[in-house]
Design an enzyme around this catalytic site. Structure first.
Site, short mmCIF file in Angstrom:
data_model
loop_
_atom_site.label_atom_id
_atom_site.label_comp_id
_atom_site.label_asym_id
_atom_site.label_seq_id
_atom_site.Cartn_x
_atom_site.Cartn_y
_atom_site.Cartn_z
N GLY A 169 0.81 -1.12 -0.08
CA GLY A 169 0.10 0.06 -0.17
C GLY A 169 0.88 1.23 -0.05
O GLY A 169 2.10 1.19 -0.36
N GLY A 170 0.12 2.25 0.43
CA GLY A 170 0.99 3.60 0.59
C GLY A 170 2.47 3.57 1.55
O GLY A 170 3.34 4.42 1.14
N GLY A 404 24.78 11.90 -29.70
CA GLY A 404 24.35 12.70 -28.44
C GLY A 404 24.71 11.74 -27.29
O GLY A 404 25.08 12.60 -26.36
N ALA A 405 25.02 10.35 -27.31
CA ALA A 405 25.59 9.65 -26.20
C ALA A 405 27.10 10.37 -25.81
O ALA A 405 27.24 9.85 -24.67
CB ALA A 405 25.25 8.43 -26.39
C1 HXC Z 1 -3.29 -4.30 12.37
C2 HXC Z 1 -2.41 -6.13 11.27
C3 HXC Z 1 -2.03 -5.42 9.97
C4 HXC Z 1 -2.47 -4.15 10.02
C5 HXC Z 1 -1.25 -7.60 9.93
N1 HXC Z 1 -1.64 -7.48 11.37
N2 HXC Z 1 -1.47 -6.44 9.49
N3 HXC Z 1 -2.89 -5.48 12.37
N4 HXC Z 1 -3.04 -3.50 11.01
N5 HXC Z 1 -2.30 -3.42 8.71
C6 HXC Z 1 -1.55 -8.33 12.30
C7 HXC Z 1 -2.55 -9.59 12.24
O1 HXC Z 1 -3.95 -9.32 12.58
C8 HXC Z 1 -2.01 -10.60 12.91
O2 HXC Z 1 -2.09 -10.62 14.06
C9 HXC Z 1 -0.52 -10.36 12.88
O3 HXC Z 1 -0.41 -8.91 12.54
C10 HXC Z 1 0.38 -10.97 11.75
O4 HXC Z 1 -0.65 -11.21 10.77
P1 HXC Z 1 -0.77 -12.44 9.65
O5 HXC Z 1 -1.90 -12.08 8.75
O6 HXC Z 1 -0.78 -13.55 10.56
O7 HXC Z 1 0.39 -12.63 9.00
P2 HXC Z 1 0.71 -13.19 7.70
O8 HXC Z 1 0.09 -14.22 7.14
O9 HXC Z 1 2.26 -13.22 7.48
O10 HXC Z 1 0.32 -11.98 6.63
C11 HXC Z 1 0.78 -10.77 6.73
C12 HXC Z 1 0.13 -9.74 5.89
C13 HXC Z 1 -1.24 -9.78 6.21
C14 HXC Z 1 0.46 -9.99 4.18
C15 HXC Z 1 0.93 -8.39 5.83
O11 HXC Z 1 -1.34 -9.47 7.64
C16 HXC Z 1 -2.24 -8.69 5.72
O12 HXC Z 1 -2.40 -8.86 4.57
N6 HXC Z 1 -2.39 -7.50 6.43
C17 HXC Z 1 -3.11 -6.43 6.21
C18 HXC Z 1 -2.19 -5.55 5.04
C19 HXC Z 1 -2.90 -4.47 4.76
O13 HXC Z 1 -4.05 -4.20 4.06
N7 HXC Z 1 -2.41 -3.31 5.04
C20 HXC Z 1 -3.06 -1.84 5.09
C21 HXC Z 1 -2.67 -1.40 3.72
S1 HXC Z 1 -2.89 0.08 3.27
P3 HXC Z 1 -2.33 -11.80 15.26
O14 HXC Z 1 -2.90 -11.06 16.52
O15 HXC Z 1 -3.11 -12.63 14.70
O16 HXC Z 1 -0.98 -12.10 15.28
C22 HXC Z 1 -1.83 0.98 4.08
C23 HXC Z 1 -2.17 2.28 3.55
C24 HXC Z 1 -1.03 3.02 3.70
O17 HXC Z 1 -0.81 0.56 4.45
C25 HXC Z 1 -1.11 4.34 3.40
C26 HXC Z 1 -0.02 5.36 3.45
C27 HXC Z 1 -0.15 6.62 2.46
#
Ligand code: HXC
Length: 510
Positions: A169-170, A404-405
């Protein structure tokens, strides 16, 4: 007092345990180190000064008030790499997946602010699920605070991102704003939108690894500067890379003595250039033979291989190398190689690192894909970068410098300080064949006449003397003395001063 100390110890122990033993084991099972183990490996023994261990998130939604760990998913502070100061942050995937809360972002911003005040690099070890979902916009605000600091620090202190897990993401944009992105094979990935969203929007089926793994970014997108096999190799190589860099734009890069003598000569270079001008050779051989201990830290080695960029040392002094690679696309400049080299030249210029350019370039790559892709604008990036660059610039033309290079590749006209050519250099508007085909089009059917014209053109232009007569090159040197001549030039240029005219900022063709 003893009660407070007990509490202190308990909090420290809790912080060290992060998301708990089970999650630490899961991290290890994936072949990944924890955030603290990474810092320990990165910094000199016992040099880490941790800050903000007691910071916790402030979220009260979704039952979060019951679920808080000191440090809040990122370990921050400063320490030393080979005795030189560096600020670090290391995201802890065991705590809410290393996701970024408002407090987590504040911790990162604090070390960035301090690094700017004292003039020291920031290294980010990224391993995060992105924005802390429970915190919503507070987390997005946190990211933007980091982005703003990344931009203000750009060109002031070196910023390096090592991606050691998810970065999606971001969240990708903070690393993208830093100077270098390194990734770990098989365990790191970066993408703006993940495979699920891609499938919904474009109907493409792609795995996370294919979409944004280390190989994708080091070979296809050029987002990644170097790929390493695992956490340990990545961190040790990062320590090595750090040794090349100055701490900030206020100082010169460090000097590292070496066993190589600057006056070393190497006769094997006299036969590097094949007698057939269309036969390629490996420019890396020249690069290694010119550098101290033959040590070259190549950047983006698997992307746009027709140009080589990287760091090395001569006389112990850090230098940046840019070189055409005749082994790939005959060393032509195209869109990707122009962008790759332009960004590197600008990095060197920002951080007082002299640029040495080895030229063997038959020109810009022709074709519709290049023109439609904007080679005009992208090629101009490299031209712009060299022309604005004020650090010492040494150029050596080994063979072809056409069209040019020739101008672009750190020519005398772009304020090259020392411009050398080997006797094999051919500095001309284009190669003999192409030139004769155009200026003697009428004689096309007469192969004898055409061969004579080509020979005439070759004698006249395909040599270093025409440029030498005008002072466009300073000397024709023998290949075996290349290292010596470059070393002397660098010494001469040690105190070079040159300033560009004042302006708010320039307008490089983006
Ligand atoms: C809160 C989160 C989290 C998040 C993971 N966790 N991402 N908690 N916010 N963004 C937590 C899970 O609930 C889990 O908690 C632990 O972290 C480990 O995650 P798992 O899913 O068990 O691990 P894994 O299977 O390795 O997968 C990792 C992952 C997946 C691919 C990153 O967790 C995932 O898809 N997370 C969401 C990603 C996402 O959509 N993020 C927002 C993106 S938008 P427990 O308690 O079970 O251990 C963004 C915008 C930013 O980032 C903008 C900036 C401009």
């Amino acid at each position: 007092m003893s009660e407070i100390i007990k509490q202190l110890e308990a909090k420290r122990a809790q912080a060290h345990l992060g998301g708990g033993q089970k999650r630490i084991l899961a991290q290890h099972k994936k072949g990944k180190l924890t955030a603290r183990e990474r810092i320990e490996l990165l910094l000199d023994v016992d040099s880490f000064e941790e800050w903000d261990m007691f910071v916790e998130h402030r979220c009260t939604d979704f039952g979060m008030q019951e679920d808080s760990v000191p440090s809040d998913g990122v370990v921050t502070g400063y320490g030393m790499i080979n005795g030189r100061l560096v600020f670090v942050y290391s995201q802890d995937f065991t705590v809410f997946g290393g996701s970024l809360s408002e407090a987590h972002a504040e911790k990162i911003c604090k070390v960035m602010d301090q690094a700017m005040k004292v003039g020291a690099p920031v290294i980010g070890l990224n391993d995060s699920g992105g924005a802390r979902i429970q915190e919503g916009v507070a987390s997005l605000g946190g990211y933007a605070e980091i982005f703003q600091r990344n931009v203000l620090a750009s060109g002031v202190i070196p910023q390096i991102s090592l991606i050691m897990g998810p970065c999606a993401g971001g969240a990708v944009y903070s690393p993208a704003l830093t100077d270098f992105i390194f990734m770990v094979k098989d365990s790191s990935y970066m993408f703006v939108t993940g495979p699920e969203v891609v499938k919904t929007v474009t109907h493409e089926e792609v795995t996370a690894e294919e979409l944004g793994g280390a190989l994708t970014h080091s070979t296809k997108s050029g987002v990644c500067d170097r790929v390493f096999e695992n956490d340990v190799e990545a961190i040790l190589m990062l320590r090595r890379f750090f040794n090349y860099l100055p701490l900030s734009n206020r100082e010169a890069p460090p000097i590292r003595p070496s066993a190589s003598k600057s006056e070393d000569i190497d006769f094997s270079l006299d036969t590097l250039i094949p007698s057939n001008p269309n036969k390629p050779y490996d420019m890396l051989e020249l690069i290694h033979k010119v550098l101290d201990d033959k040590e070259f830290f190549e950047i983006q080695p698997d992307y746009a291989k027709n140009i080589i960029i990287g760091m090395g040392r001569v006389n112990g002094q850090t230098i940046g190398i840019v070189a055409n690679q005749p082994l790939v696309l005959a060393g032509c400049l195209d869109i990707k190689s122009s962008i790759k080299a332009a960004r590197f030249v600008r990095f060197c210029d920002a951080f007082n690192i002299p640029v040495i350019t080895f030229v063997d370039v038959p020109g810009f790559m022709p074709g519709t894909s290049q023109e439609y892709g904007g080679i005009i604008k992208h090629g101009a990036k490299l031209l712009f970068a060299y022309a604005e660059c004020t650090v010492p610039k040494i150029t050596l033309i080994t063979r072809k410098a056409y069209g040019g290079a020739y101008d672009v590749m750190s020519s005398k006209h772009l304020r090259g300080d020392v411009n050398f050519a080997w006797p094999t250099a051919e500095i001309a508007v284009m190669g003999p064949k192409g030139a004769v085909e155009i200026i003697f089009r009428d004689e096309k059917g007469d192969s004898e006449k055409i061969s004579a014209r080509e020979a005439e053109y070759k004698t006249k232009f395909a040599n270093p003397f025409v440029a030498g007569r005008r002072g466009y090159i300073d000397d024709v040197i023998m290949p075996h003395e290349t290292r010596k001549r470059i070393a002397r030039s660098l010494l001469m240029l040690k105190d070079k001063e040159l300033e560009n005219p004042w302006r708010k900022h320039n307008n490089i063709p983006l």
